[in-house]
Design a protein around this motif. Structure first.
Motif, short mmCIF file in Angstrom:
data_model
loop_
_atom_site.label_atom_id
_atom_site.label_comp_id
_atom_site.label_asym_id
_atom_site.label_seq_id
_atom_site.Cartn_x
_atom_site.Cartn_y
_atom_site.Cartn_z
N GLY A 39 0.66 -1.09 0.04
CA GLY A 39 -0.27 -0.29 -0.18
C GLY A 39 0.93 1.12 -0.05
N GLN A 40 2.28 0.83 0.28
CA GLN A 40 2.84 2.34 0.09
C GLN A 40 3.60 2.65 -1.10
N LEU A 41 3.67 3.63 -1.26
CA LEU A 41 4.14 4.34 -2.63
C LEU A 41 5.71 4.63 -2.89
N PHE A 42 6.80 3.81 -3.16
CA PHE A 42 8.14 3.57 -2.94
C PHE A 42 8.34 5.01 -3.47
N ALA A 43 9.55 5.35 -2.76
CA ALA A 43 11.05 6.25 -3.79
C ALA A 43 9.67 7.40 -4.41
N TRP A 44 8.68 7.38 -4.58
CA TRP A 44 7.12 8.43 -4.97
C TRP A 44 8.70 9.54 -5.30
N ASP A 45 8.92 10.34 -4.75
CA ASP A 45 9.90 11.45 -4.51
C ASP A 45 10.89 11.52 -5.41
N LEU A 46 11.31 10.15 -5.21
CA LEU A 46 12.44 10.75 -5.87
C LEU A 46 11.95 10.15 -7.72
N HIS A 47 11.05 9.63 -7.99
CA HIS A 47 10.46 9.69 -9.28
C HIS A 47 9.40 11.09 -9.45
N MET A 48 8.39 11.62 -8.68
CA MET A 48 8.51 13.04 -9.16
C MET A 48 9.62 13.98 -10.01
N GLN A 49 10.78 14.05 -8.76
CA GLN A 49 12.50 14.82 -9.50
C GLN A 49 12.10 14.08 -10.44
#
Ligand code: PDD
Length: 277
Positions: A39-49
């Motif tokens: 259920g947790q989005l892994f490494a979301w911030d890195l993907h958005m970056q």
């Protein structure tokens, strides 16, 4: 199945992409694939970056990325599997066909979906996969994660036709990456992977694996390697959002010396990290 399309959550059947969508006509679109563990989005911030860097490079007008997380979270309520993939695609929008950019007020086309991830067979992961080499004939800006994946598709299919799992791409004698993963080798205990240039995708998993390697006290060498160096390495493995850390047992019919010792450690460390979030 539900998906997010331009601000709304809709039934997939209700979504229609315009015949004038620039993603469809020109491959003028970027994408990201995010791994969801429990259920947790892994490494979301890195993907958005990375997505933000791609949008800037392609001179997309301001695209607000903040809403994407809420969209992904809403879609995840519908998919209860242990492992899920979230796919995000943003195109430059819709305009009667013209190579020139549309005006800055043209809204982008934004699509997000979540689907269960079908994991590789545990035995395949344990035994490692066979690969073939292929000429890397992609354009010179593959660091931008565009949907222009036809060379990757052709190489992956050619590998499959030869009974292999994936193709490892080679440019001027040096290994770049595989069709949808980065490539590492292990030589005398040292990890080696190509440095980030415009000729590889700066993989999020690659980045995290390099961090984990540091935490595990492994030495890392960011220097390109040749096909011969890969053949002579102690281990070869792939890293990617869907691939995770996957041992390679064979390249072009040549057996790699060892399968799994280092890659298994890194895979376990990746799972520990993913389950901590
Ligand atoms: N592919 N190299 C290429 C060419 C890729 O397409 C991918 C990811 C990677 C690994 O990047 P990351 O660790 O950020 O997933 C490297 C995605 C998963 C895909 O196309 O489905």
């Amino acid at each position: 199945m539900l998906a997010y399309f331009n601000g709304e959550i809709l039934a997939a059947e209700q979504i229609a992409i315009s015949m004038d969508d620039r993603g469809f006509l020109f491959g003028d679109a970027l994408y990201e694939v995010v791994h969801v563990y429990r259920g947790q989005l892994f490494a979301w911030d890195l993907h958005m970056q990375r997505l933000g860097q791609g949008l800037a490079e392609l001179r997309y007008p301001d695209v607000r990325l903040e809403g994407l997380k809420a969209a992904a979270v809403a879609l995840l309520r519908e998919v209860e599997d242990e492992e899920v993939l979230v796919y995000i695609q943003i195109s430059r929008g819709v305009q009667p066909r013209s190579h020139l950019f549309p005006g800055p007020s043209t809204p982008p086309t934004v699509l997000v979906w979540a689907r269960p991830l079908v994991p590789l067979d545990a035995q395949v992961v344990a035994q490692g996969v066979s690969t073939v080499t292929a000429v890397d004939d992609r354009w010179a800006k593959v660091w931008i994660k565009t949907v222009g994946l036809l060379p990757n598709v052709m190489a992956k299919q050619a590998a499959n036709d030869q009974g292999a799992f994936d193709a490892i791409l080679v440019r001027d004698g040096m290994v770049t990456e595989s069709t949808s993963a980065n490539v590492f080798i292990v030589e005398a205990g040292v990890l080696r992977t190509a440095p980030v240039t415009n000729y590889i995708l700066p993989g999020i998993t690659r980045h995290i694996v390099l961090e984990l390697a540091g935490e595990l006290g492994m030495k890392v060498n960011l220097r390109p390697f040749s096909v011969a160096e890969m053949m002579n390495a102690d281990e070869v493995f792939l890293t990617g959002t869907t691939t995770e850390v996957l041992a390679v047992r064979e390249v072009d019919g040549h057996a790699i010396r060892r399968v799994g010792a280092t890659s298994q450690k890194l895979l376990q460390a990746l799972h520990r990290r993913a389950n901590q979030i």
